[in-house]
Design a protein around this motif. Structure first.
Motif, PDB file in Angstrom:
ATOM      1  N   HIS A  10       0.599  -1.122  -0.235  1.00 11.33           N
ATOM      2  CA  HIS A  10       0.425   0.220   0.027  1.00 11.33           C
ATOM      3  C   HIS A  10       1.176   1.640  -0.075  1.00 11.33           C
ATOM      4  O   HIS A  10       2.129   1.128   0.684  1.00 11.33           O
ATOM      5  CB  HIS A  10      -1.361   0.040   1.422  1.00 11.33           C
ATOM      6  N   THR A  12       2.276   4.782   1.041  1.00 12.34           N
ATOM      7  CA  THR A  12       2.395   5.533   2.618  1.00 12.34           C
ATOM      8  C   THR A  12       2.924   7.043   2.457  1.00 12.34           C
ATOM      9  O   THR A  12       3.994   7.346   2.153  1.00 12.34           O
ATOM     10  CB  THR A  12       3.315   4.992   2.901  1.00 12.34           C
ATOM     11  N   LEU A  13       2.038   7.996   2.934  1.00 10.50           N
ATOM     12  CA  LEU A  13       1.563   9.153   3.227  1.00 10.50           C
ATOM     13  C   LEU A  13       3.009   9.760   3.846  1.00 10.50           C
ATOM     14  O   LEU A  13       2.555   9.508   4.557  1.00 10.50           O
ATOM     15  CB  LEU A  13       0.602  10.151   2.918  1.00 10.50           C
ATOM     16  N   GLU A  14       3.681  11.194   3.542  1.00  9.00           N
ATOM     17  CA  GLU A  14       4.547  11.528   3.974  1.00  9.00           C
ATOM     18  C   GLU A  14       5.281  13.315   3.025  1.00  9.00           C
ATOM     19  O   GLU A  14       4.810  13.212   2.318  1.00  9.00           O
ATOM     20  CB  GLU A  14       6.185  10.248   3.758  1.00  9.00           C
ATOM     21  N   ASN A  35       5.999   9.272  -1.381  1.00  7.56           N
ATOM     22  CA  ASN A  35       5.568   7.625  -0.864  1.00  7.56           C
ATOM     23  C   ASN A  35       6.133   7.176  -1.035  1.00  7.56           C
ATOM     24  O   ASN A  35       7.013   6.836  -1.543  1.00  7.56           O
ATOM     25  CB  ASN A  35       4.369   7.161  -2.568  1.00  7.56           C
ATOM     26  N   THR A  89      -5.172  13.932   1.957  1.00  7.54           N
ATOM     27  CA  THR A  89      -6.156  12.959   2.313  1.00  7.54           C
ATOM     28  C   THR A  89      -5.718  12.622   1.333  1.00  7.54           C
ATOM     29  O   THR A  89      -5.367  12.575  -0.036  1.00  7.54           O
ATOM     30  CB  THR A  89      -8.599  12.797   2.485  1.00  7.54           C
ATOM     31  N   SER A  90      -4.940  10.887   0.900  1.00  5.94           N
ATOM     32  CA  SER A  90      -4.850   9.979   0.145  1.00  5.94           C
ATOM     33  C   SER A  90      -4.982   8.570   0.272  1.00  5.94           C
ATOM     34  O   SER A  90      -5.659   7.890   1.513  1.00  5.94           O
ATOM     35  CB  SER A  90      -3.075  10.836  -0.111  1.00  5.94           C
ATOM     36  N   THR A  91      -4.438   8.361  -1.056  1.00  4.74           N
ATOM     37  CA  THR A  91      -4.579   6.664   0.120  1.00  4.74           C
ATOM     38  C   THR A  91      -3.840   6.070   0.475  1.00  4.74           C
ATOM     39  O   THR A  91      -3.775   4.932   0.437  1.00  4.74           O
ATOM     40  CB  THR A  91      -4.148   5.824  -2.193  1.00  4.74           C
ATOM     41  N   GLY A  92      -2.383   6.975   0.774  1.00  5.38           N
ATOM     42  CA  GLY A  92      -1.650   6.371   1.239  1.00  5.38           C
ATOM     43  C   GLY A  92      -2.091   7.028   2.861  1.00  5.38           C
ATOM     44  O   GLY A  92      -0.804   6.916   4.048  1.00  5.38           O
ATOM     45  N   GLY A  93      -2.994   7.361   2.993  1.00  2.00           N
ATOM     46  CA  GLY A  93      -3.582   7.713   4.843  1.00  2.00           C
ATOM     47  C   GLY A  93      -3.777   9.394   4.344  1.00  2.00           C
ATOM     48  O   GLY A  93      -4.009  10.279   3.643  1.00  2.00           O
ATOM     49  N   GLU A  94      -3.898  10.203   5.411  1.00  4.24           N
ATOM     50  CA  GLU A  94      -4.615  11.668   6.035  1.00  4.24           C
ATOM     51  C   GLU A  94      -3.242  11.832   6.620  1.00  4.24           C
ATOM     52  O   GLU A  94      -2.489  11.533   8.286  1.00  4.24           O
ATOM     53  CB  GLU A  94      -5.845  11.795   6.555  1.00  4.24           C
ATOM     54  N   VAL A  95      -3.246  13.487   6.833  1.00  2.00           N
ATOM     55  CA  VAL A  95      -2.447  13.995   7.536  1.00  2.00           C
ATOM     56  C   VAL A  95      -3.103  15.930   7.596  1.00  2.00           C
ATOM     57  O   VAL A  95      -3.447  16.187   6.611  1.00  2.00           O
ATOM     58  CB  VAL A  95      -1.109  14.546   6.388  1.00  2.00           C
TER      59      VAL A  95
END
Length: 393
Positions: A10, A12-14, A35, A89-95
């Motif tokens: 999957h 990952t948002l950074e 990502n 918000t993204s497919t790799g999570g939310e910040v």
């Protein structure tokens, strides 16, 4: 051995930042979204404050540069600083990205070099670069600077900024802000006395000093509206003053329009002054001079001294003057003279040896005599006798 079930990696948002700090003098910035997992990252950004926008606000990719822009005109009037958030918000999570907007450190860089961070800075800038300051005065940047410093009289500023006379608006703004006092004027003199000489118009002038380089709009009028006094201008404005805040006003007096021997007029500079205050009031008096005056250059003479008969001719035409003395020891080089505006007829005192012996014998400290003067002017003959004393003083 049975292999474990396959798991798809999957995204990952950074972000490369943890927070955004905005000063109202700096409107743009950027950060990078990455990502760090598998697959492809897709997402969007939502701003909670309409003064902040993000470009792009949606993306697909594993490394995306995002530019943010702060629009001060949409920031509102919140004092101090404002805290808000942006949601990513993204497919790799939310910040959740914290944002702090500081409204107390706004600065306006100028092409000339100075940086304006407060009203006093703007005042100093206006003294050195008045034309540039007038342009900045109505700009959105200056409006936001006032908001960021919690300027008390924003409603008044909004009205001043509509004044087409920028110089007047800025001067009133500085007065309202307590940075300067109202500009005043002071006349170099409060009285000019004119005595007519030869015929013709008489030109005079006086100076006016401004208290500072501020705005001035002063009407100049005569209180009695006399037709014999003509002003060079009916109004003074700021461009009439030089670099030392000084202006000259000229006026002309026409004696042909004055039937009397003495008249008086008042020139008022600026609006009417309070009772008893003549700071803006100039009194002009005109006195008609006699056609001519005849006097000795001094009252007493010594033996073997030199003197002169001084004649001031105010008729505007040459006139003939004859001089005589009953005593021969008062000697003129010539008795008949043609006299212009100002003339001196010299004489010498040379007593004879016999007259000197008589004086010593009689012990006279001085002797008295006179000079007769005959003036031919304008078809008439005038006489005057000048008395003088001669002795050892």
């Amino acid at each position: 051995m049975t292999p474990p079930p396959y798991q798809h990696p999957h995204p990952t948002l950074e972000l490369d930042i943890n927070t955004i700090s905005i000063e109202t003098g700096h409107h743009t910035g950027s950060f990078v979204i990455k990502n760090t997992g598998g697959g492809t990252l897709t997402g969007h950004i939502l701003s909670r404050n309409h003064a902040i926008t993000f470009t792009p606000n949606t993306w697909t990719g594993n490394s995306q540069a995002i530019t943010y822009n702060f629009n001060p005109e949409k920031a509102g009037t919140s004092p101090g600083f404002t805290k808000t958030k942006a949601y990513i918000t993204s497919t790799g999570g939310e910040v959740i990205l914290p944002i702090t907007i500081s409204a107390t450190t706004m600065t306006i860089p100028t092409p000339e070099g100075p940086t304006i961070a407060c009203i006093s800075d703007f005042y100093n800038y206006a003294q050195e670069y008045p034309n540039a300051a007038r342009r900045l005065f109505t700009s959105s940047e200056f409006y936001m600077l006032l908001l960021s410093t919690n300027y008390t009289y924003m409603e008044v500023y909004e009205n001043l900024h509509k004044d087409v006379n920028r110089e007047r608006a800025m001067d009133n703004f500085f007065i309202l802000s307590g940075l300067k006092a109202k500009t005043t004027i002071e006349l170099s003199t409060n009285q000019i006395n004119i005595t007519q000489g030869p015929p013709g118009k008489i030109h005079e002038s006086f100076s006016i000093q401004k208290s500072d380089s501020g705005y001035i709009d002063a009407p100049i009028t005569t209180l009695l509206g006399s037709n014999w006094l003509t002003l060079s201008t009916d109004r003074l404005s700021s461009p009439d003053f030089d670099s030392s805040n000084r202006a000259m006003v000229e006026f002309t007096v026409d004696p042909l329009k004055i039937p009397q021997n003495f008249v008086r007029e008042h020139i008022q500079v600026g609006t009417a002054q309070p009772a008893g205050d003549t700071a803006g009031l100039l009194e002009v008096t005109f006195r008609r001079a006699p056609n001519f005056t005849i006097n000795l250059n001094q009252k007493g003479f010594r033996y073997e001294d030199k003197g002169s008969v001084v004649i001031k001719n105010n008729t505007g035409a040459n006139m003939r003057v004859d001089v005589f003395s009953r005593d021969r020891y008062v000697r003129f080089y010539a008795q008949a003279h043609m006299v212009g505006p100002v003339h001196s007829i010299p004489f010498e005192i040379r007593p004879s040896a016999f007259a000197g012996a008589q004086r010593l014998f009689r012990r006279l400290p001085y002797v008295s005599t006179y000079i007769d003067v005959r003036v031919h002017s304008m078809g008439q003959v005038f006489h005057k006798r000048l008395h003088l004393n001669i002795g050892e003083w």
